[in-house]
Design an enzyme around this catalytic site. Structure first.
Site, PDB file in Angstrom:
ATOM      1  N   PHE A 115      19.049  63.155 -15.575  1.00  0.00           N
ATOM      2  CA  PHE A 115      19.777  62.350 -16.554  1.00  0.00           C
ATOM      3  C   PHE A 115      19.338  60.905 -16.424  1.00  0.00           C
ATOM      4  CE2 PHE A 115      23.318  63.091 -19.449  1.00  0.00           C
ATOM      5  CZ  PHE A 115      23.294  64.471 -19.532  1.00  0.00           C
ATOM      6  N   GLN A 236      29.370  50.918 -24.564  1.00  0.00           N
ATOM      7  CA  GLN A 236      28.082  51.611 -24.550  1.00  0.00           C
ATOM      8  C   GLN A 236      27.770  52.302 -25.881  1.00  0.00           C
ATOM      9  OE1 GLN A 236      27.404  55.421 -22.083  1.00  0.00           O
ATOM     10  NE2 GLN A 236      26.155  53.841 -21.137  1.00  0.00           N
ATOM     11  N   HIS A 238      25.381  55.099 -27.238  1.00  0.00           N
ATOM     12  CA  HIS A 238      24.535  56.192 -26.757  1.00  0.00           C
ATOM     13  C   HIS A 238      23.359  56.316 -27.720  1.00  0.00           C
ATOM     14  CE1 HIS A 238      23.185  60.169 -25.684  1.00  0.00           C
ATOM     15  NE2 HIS A 238      24.090  60.257 -24.714  1.00  0.00           N
ATOM     16  N   LEU A 248      27.322  63.475 -31.109  1.00  0.00           N
ATOM     17  CA  LEU A 248      26.417  63.247 -29.978  1.00  0.00           C
ATOM     18  C   LEU A 248      25.455  64.399 -29.726  1.00  0.00           C
ATOM     19  CD1 LEU A 248      26.268  60.941 -27.775  1.00  0.00           C
ATOM     20  CD2 LEU A 248      27.052  62.711 -26.250  1.00  0.00           C
ATOM     21  N   GLU A 251      22.324  63.448 -23.628  1.00  0.00           N
ATOM     22  CA  GLU A 251      21.132  63.005 -22.907  1.00  0.00           C
ATOM     23  C   GLU A 251      20.443  64.187 -22.212  1.00  0.00           C
ATOM     24  OE1 GLU A 251      21.800  59.002 -21.348  1.00  0.00           O
ATOM     25  OE2 GLU A 251      21.157  59.856 -19.458  1.00  0.00           O
ATOM     26  N   ARG A 282      21.052  53.973 -20.903  1.00  0.00           N
ATOM     27  CA  ARG A 282      21.369  54.033 -22.331  1.00  0.00           C
ATOM     28  C   ARG A 282      21.299  52.679 -23.035  1.00  0.00           C
ATOM     29  NH1 ARG A 282      26.387  58.251 -21.652  1.00  0.00           N
ATOM     30  NH2 ARG A 282      25.014  60.014 -21.237  1.00  0.00           N
ATOM     31  N   HIS A 348      29.943  54.949 -27.995  1.00  0.00           N
ATOM     32  CA  HIS A 348      30.199  56.113 -27.151  1.00  0.00           C
ATOM     33  C   HIS A 348      31.252  55.899 -26.070  1.00  0.00           C
ATOM     34  CE1 HIS A 348      29.254  59.910 -25.317  1.00  0.00           C
ATOM     35  NE2 HIS A 348      28.840  59.348 -24.198  1.00  0.00           N
ATOM     36  N   ARG A 390      27.227  52.316 -18.245  1.00  0.00           N
ATOM     37  CA  ARG A 390      27.459  53.543 -17.474  1.00  0.00           C
ATOM     38  C   ARG A 390      26.253  54.461 -17.542  1.00  0.00           C
ATOM     39  NH1 ARG A 390      28.904  58.751 -18.808  1.00  0.00           N
ATOM     40  NH2 ARG A 390      29.539  58.334 -20.962  1.00  0.00           N
TER      41      ARG A 390
HETATM   42  C1  LIG Z   1      30.538  63.746 -27.171  1.00  0.00           C
HETATM   43  C2  LIG Z   1      30.667  63.234 -25.763  1.00  0.00           C
HETATM   44  C3  LIG Z   1      29.881  63.751 -24.744  1.00  0.00           C
HETATM   45  C4  LIG Z   1      30.010  63.283 -23.435  1.00  0.00           C
HETATM   46  N1  LIG Z   1      29.237  63.824 -22.427  1.00  0.00           N
HETATM   47  C5  LIG Z   1      29.431  63.397 -21.160  1.00  0.00           C
HETATM   48  C6  LIG Z   1      28.714  63.992 -20.076  1.00  0.00           C
HETATM   49  O1  LIG Z   1      27.931  64.909 -20.257  1.00  0.00           O
HETATM   50  N2  LIG Z   1      28.918  63.520 -18.833  1.00  0.00           N
HETATM   51  C7  LIG Z   1      29.786  62.503 -18.582  1.00  0.00           C
HETATM   52  O2  LIG Z   1      29.930  62.106 -17.426  1.00  0.00           O
HETATM   53  N3  LIG Z   1      30.503  61.947 -19.592  1.00  0.00           N
HETATM   54  C8  LIG Z   1      30.358  62.368 -20.854  1.00  0.00           C
HETATM   55  N4  LIG Z   1      31.092  61.801 -21.855  1.00  0.00           N
HETATM   56  C9  LIG Z   1      32.149  60.830 -21.535  1.00  0.00           C
HETATM   57  C10 LIG Z   1      33.365  61.565 -21.005  1.00  0.00           C
HETATM   58  O3  LIG Z   1      33.467  62.811 -21.599  1.00  0.00           O
HETATM   59  C11 LIG Z   1      34.668  60.801 -21.271  1.00  0.00           C
HETATM   60  O4  LIG Z   1      34.526  59.490 -20.839  1.00  0.00           O
HETATM   61  C12 LIG Z   1      35.794  61.454 -20.493  1.00  0.00           C
HETATM   62  O5  LIG Z   1      35.875  62.822 -20.793  1.00  0.00           O
HETATM   63  C13 LIG Z   1      37.140  60.797 -20.733  1.00  0.00           C
HETATM   64  O6  LIG Z   1      38.109  61.560 -20.033  1.00  0.00           O
HETATM   65  P1  LIG Z   1      39.585  61.075 -19.884  1.00  0.00           P
HETATM   66  O7  LIG Z   1      40.314  62.034 -19.013  1.00  0.00           O
HETATM   67  O8  LIG Z   1      39.616  59.639 -19.483  1.00  0.00           O
HETATM   68  O9  LIG Z   1      40.154  61.112 -21.372  1.00  0.00           O
HETATM   69  P2  LIG Z   1      40.188  62.270 -22.494  1.00  0.00           P
HETATM   70  O10 LIG Z   1      39.536  63.524 -22.077  1.00  0.00           O
HETATM   71  O11 LIG Z   1      39.760  61.617 -23.750  1.00  0.00           O
HETATM   72  O12 LIG Z   1      41.710  62.578 -22.557  1.00  0.00           O
HETATM   73  C14 LIG Z   1      42.648  61.634 -23.025  1.00  0.00           C
HETATM   74  C15 LIG Z   1      43.997  62.272 -23.007  1.00  0.00           C
HETATM   75  O13 LIG Z   1      44.968  61.290 -23.297  1.00  0.00           O
HETATM   76  C16 LIG Z   1      45.856  61.782 -24.251  1.00  0.00           C
HETATM   77  N5  LIG Z   1      46.413  60.632 -24.964  1.00  0.00           N
HETATM   78  C17 LIG Z   1      45.767  59.614 -25.543  1.00  0.00           C
HETATM   79  N6  LIG Z   1      46.649  58.755 -26.059  1.00  0.00           N
HETATM   80  C18 LIG Z   1      47.868  59.243 -25.781  1.00  0.00           C
HETATM   81  C19 LIG Z   1      49.205  58.824 -26.058  1.00  0.00           C
HETATM   82  N7  LIG Z   1      49.487  57.742 -26.756  1.00  0.00           N
HETATM   83  N8  LIG Z   1      50.231  59.581 -25.614  1.00  0.00           N
HETATM   84  C20 LIG Z   1      49.985  60.747 -24.928  1.00  0.00           C
HETATM   85  N9  LIG Z   1      48.750  61.190 -24.655  1.00  0.00           N
HETATM   86  C21 LIG Z   1      47.727  60.442 -25.072  1.00  0.00           C
HETATM   87  C22 LIG Z   1      45.048  62.739 -25.110  1.00  0.00           C
HETATM   88  O14 LIG Z   1      45.877  63.662 -25.711  1.00  0.00           O
HETATM   89  C23 LIG Z   1      44.176  63.372 -24.040  1.00  0.00           C
HETATM   90  O15 LIG Z   1      44.865  64.438 -23.437  1.00  0.00           O
HETATM   91  C24 LIG Z   1      30.952  62.277 -23.162  1.00  0.00           C
HETATM   92  C25 LIG Z   1      31.753  61.745 -24.189  1.00  0.00           C
HETATM   93  C26 LIG Z   1      31.598  62.213 -25.485  1.00  0.00           C
HETATM   94  C27 LIG Z   1      32.442  61.594 -26.551  1.00  0.00           C
END
Ligand SMILES: Cc1cc2nc3c(=O)[nH]c(=O)nc-3n(C[C@H](O)[C@H](O)[C@H](O)COP(=O)(O)OP(=O)(O)OC[C@H]3O[C@@H](n4cnc5c(N)ncnc54)[C@H](O)[C@@H]3O)c2cc1C
Length: 575
Positions: A115, A236, A238, A248, A251, A282, A348, A390
């Site tokens: 990566f 960032q 992407h 997306l 990568e 990135r 992203h 990142r």
């Molecule tokens: C398409 C894509 C591909 C990616 N691929 C990678 C990868 O391969 N490797 C990597 O390291 N990273 C990757 N990333 C980045 C990574 O996936 C995210 O940064 C990460 O998953 C975020 O996780 P999180 O637990 O912080 O939030 P999320 O998984 O976004 O979860 C947020 C949670 O908060 C809840 N929430 C939000 N607001 C509220 C509210 N007001 N009240 C109650 N609940 C709320 C939502 O319901 C959800 O359950 C990718 C991102 C994207 C968009």
């Protein structure tokens, strides 16, 4: 409705669920989530999770730490990066033991792939560090952790949207207020410890890989309650979003050997990053794409370039990148096995967020003073392991390492403390907000405001920025803020009112945009994801520091805190 739990976790993505897994069975824990847990955006993460397991070639946590620090353009707090790189290994094995179906090597170990920005021996060449489950790694993390939550009787409140954070006058977090999207009821959650794990805010930009729901709720609510947001100017882009749609293409495509080509068919990354080529970090690849476009080498002179997978064996494309292949076939009508894929950078990931220490405790100032009872982890938090940029696969590690540490520290807080009393009328603000929208006669349309906001942010606060553009953007935000004060919802129903939910989210996006623009205007240098055309150089003398943005009654206030440097002195970043 009133609830009392030892711990309340807001957000059921990877960070929230990893924290919940530490508390499950040991404390009375609730997870509240705006979405059904397995619809959280972690499920969209494709490429992998970094950990220096060294299963295919030599690797060490300190190489991972170095890459993280360098990738973040030396704005990374190195104490936190060391924790990330060291504990990534154990956290990945913990997921494996919970049942996560990683891809395997022929002898049964977790398979790993390349990566961007991940290298062997302090930058010598790419290394295989990303552990993966095809291109569905995040999906598998989410499913695995949610099953753990169910198994260990975590109480889930699904489709419950946090509207407010309860902080007493003496500065203790005692719970949250939620809005039940099903019934329209307001719920008060009283807790000894609260974790914000609400994910990112990519919807502040027009072209983005982020889901509709990623409106920065947790960050905006904390900001409204007087807490700072750290390093918000670092966002960032992407490199490989599907042209115009932003969806997306991981990568992992380039990790498996994909190449970026301009209109002349040139592998243009040879000009910008001669060692790592298409697997440079990135920020560099995104800027390089725009340089090609600006110099007239976009495809047919337009604002996109090609991702070329056609030289890869069809079997690799079909088996190691199945979801991506599906996206390209479905959304573009193209076949990655034989067609070039039009791509452009897509908004992203927010490197900034709610400041925390390495145990996920929220800090409120430049002295890192902790706000008792409040934690944050995942994309909404800024423990500062990503600094100014990142590296791919370092977010999923951030979730599992710091989600885990936050959960474990919360357990300590729960065991050592009694419930602190709630503030008076804890749900007052949330009720007032919902009533004003449902019963008011505002005429402005939130969707129109949201679209104008996204358009303006993408144009003036995207990959390239200038003072002139940012100042006019700030004026635009003031205009949108005035219009938002007259916003109305047309649907007046209490049940499943998405008009109401999206209107509230638009308010959060406005707060986030103000913080991002304030940071971008203040930081007169270029570093990582923040590129100021009027200040194109990195300036360590004046800007090797974090921004803290506060919303005060007198407007936005900027403060600064030093970067933690332990092992690696800042130096020029070349690949
Ligand atoms: C398409 C894509 C591909 C990616 N691929 C990678 C990868 O391969 N490797 C990597 O390291 N990273 C990757 N990333 C980045 C990574 O996936 C995210 O940064 C990460 O998953 C975020 O996780 P999180 O637990 O912080 O939030 P999320 O998984 O976004 O979860 C947020 C949670 O908060 C809840 N929430 C939000 N607001 C509220 C509210 N007001 N009240 C109650 N609940 C709320 C939502 O319901 C959800 O359950 C990718 C991102 C994207 C968009």
């Amino acid at each position: 409705m009133y609830h009392r739990f030892d711990a309340v976790i807001v957000g059921a993505g990877g960070a929230g669920l990893m924290a919940a897994a530490q508390l499950a069975g040991k404390a009375n824990v609730a997870v509240i989530s705006k979405l059904y847990p397995t619809r959280s955006h972690t499920g969209a993460a494709q490429g992998g999770v970094a950990a220096a397991l060294g299963n295919l070639e030599e690797d060490h946590w300190i190489w991972h730490m170095f890459d993280t620090v360098k990738g973040g353009d030396y704005l990374v707090d190195q104490d936190a990066a060391e924790v990330l790189a060291r504990e990534a290994i154990d956290a990945v094995y913990e997921l494996e033991h919970m049942g996560l179906p990683f891809n395997r090597t022929p002898d049964g170990r977790i398979d790993q792939r390349r990566f961007g920005g991940h290298t062997r021996n302090f930058g010598e060449g790419p290394v295989r560090r990303a552990c993966y489950a095809a291109d569905r790694t995040g999906h598998m993390i989410l499913q695995t952790l949610y099953q753990q939550g169910i198994k260990h009787q975590v109480t889930f409140f699904n489709e419950m949207m946090m509207l407010d954070l309860l902080i007493t006058d003496d500065g203790v977090c005692t719970g949250v207020v939620g809005y039940d999207i099903h019934s329209g009821e307001i719920h008060v959650f009283h807790a000894k410890a609260v974790l914000l794990a609400t994910g990112g805010f990519g919807r502040v930009f027009k072209v983005t890989s982020n889901a509709l729901s990623l409106a920065g709720d947790g960050c905006a609510i904390a900001f409204r309650r007087g807490l700072p947001l750290e390093d918000m100017e670092f966002f960032q882009f992407h490199p490989t979003g599907i042209y115009k749609l932003g969806i997306l293409l991981s990568e992992a495509c380039r990790g498996e050997g994909g190449i970026l080509r301009n209109d002349k068919g040139e592998r243009f990354m040879e000009r910008y990053a001669p060692t790592l080529l298409d697997l440079a970090p990135r920020d560099m690849v995104s800027r390089s794409i725009y340089m090609e476009i600006r110099e007239g080498r976009g495809i047919n002179g337009q604002d996109y370039v090609h991702l070329d997978l056609t030289h890869l064996p069809a079997e690799v494309i079909e088996t190691k990148l199945p979801d991506i292949t599906d996206f390209v076939r479905t959304y573009m009508g193209l076949d990655p096995v034989k067609d070039l894929i039009p791509i452009q950078p897509t908004a992203h990931y927010g490197m900034g967020g709610i400041p925390t220490d390495v145990d996920g405790r929220v800090t409120i100032d430049e002295e890192n003073t902790v706000l008792p009872g409040l934690y944050a982890a995942g994309e909404c938090a800024c423990v500062s392991v990503h600094g100014a940029n990142r590296l791919g696969t370092n977010s999923l590690v951030d979730l599992i390492v710091f989600g885990r540490r936050a959960g474990r520290h919360m357990l300590k807080t729960i065991n050592e403390n009694d419930f602190h009393p709630l503030p008076k009328e804890p749900d007052f603000r949330a009720r007032a907000e919902v009533s004003a929208l449902l019963e008011g006669d505002g005429t402005e349309n939130a969707n129109v405001i949201r679209e104008e906001l996204q358009e303006a942010m993408f144009r003036d606060c995207g990959v390239f920025r200038t003072a002139e553009g940012l100042i006019s953007l700030r004026e635009k935000l003031t205009e949108l803020r005035h219009r938002y004060s007259r916003v109305g919802v047309r649907d007046k129903n209490r049940t499943f009112n998405m008009d109401l939910v999206e209107t509230i989210e638009t308010g959060y996006l406005l707060d986030i945009a103000e913080a991002v623009v304030a940071g971008a205007l203040a930081r007169e240098e270029s570093r990582g994801g923040h590129f100021r055309e009027d200040f194109p150089e990195r300036d360590d003398v004046n800007w090797l520091k974090h921004t803290l943005t506060y919303r005060t009654s007198g407007g936005i206030e900027m403060r600064y805190k030093p970067v933690v440097i332990t092992r690696f002195e800042p130096k020029e970043r070349k690949y």
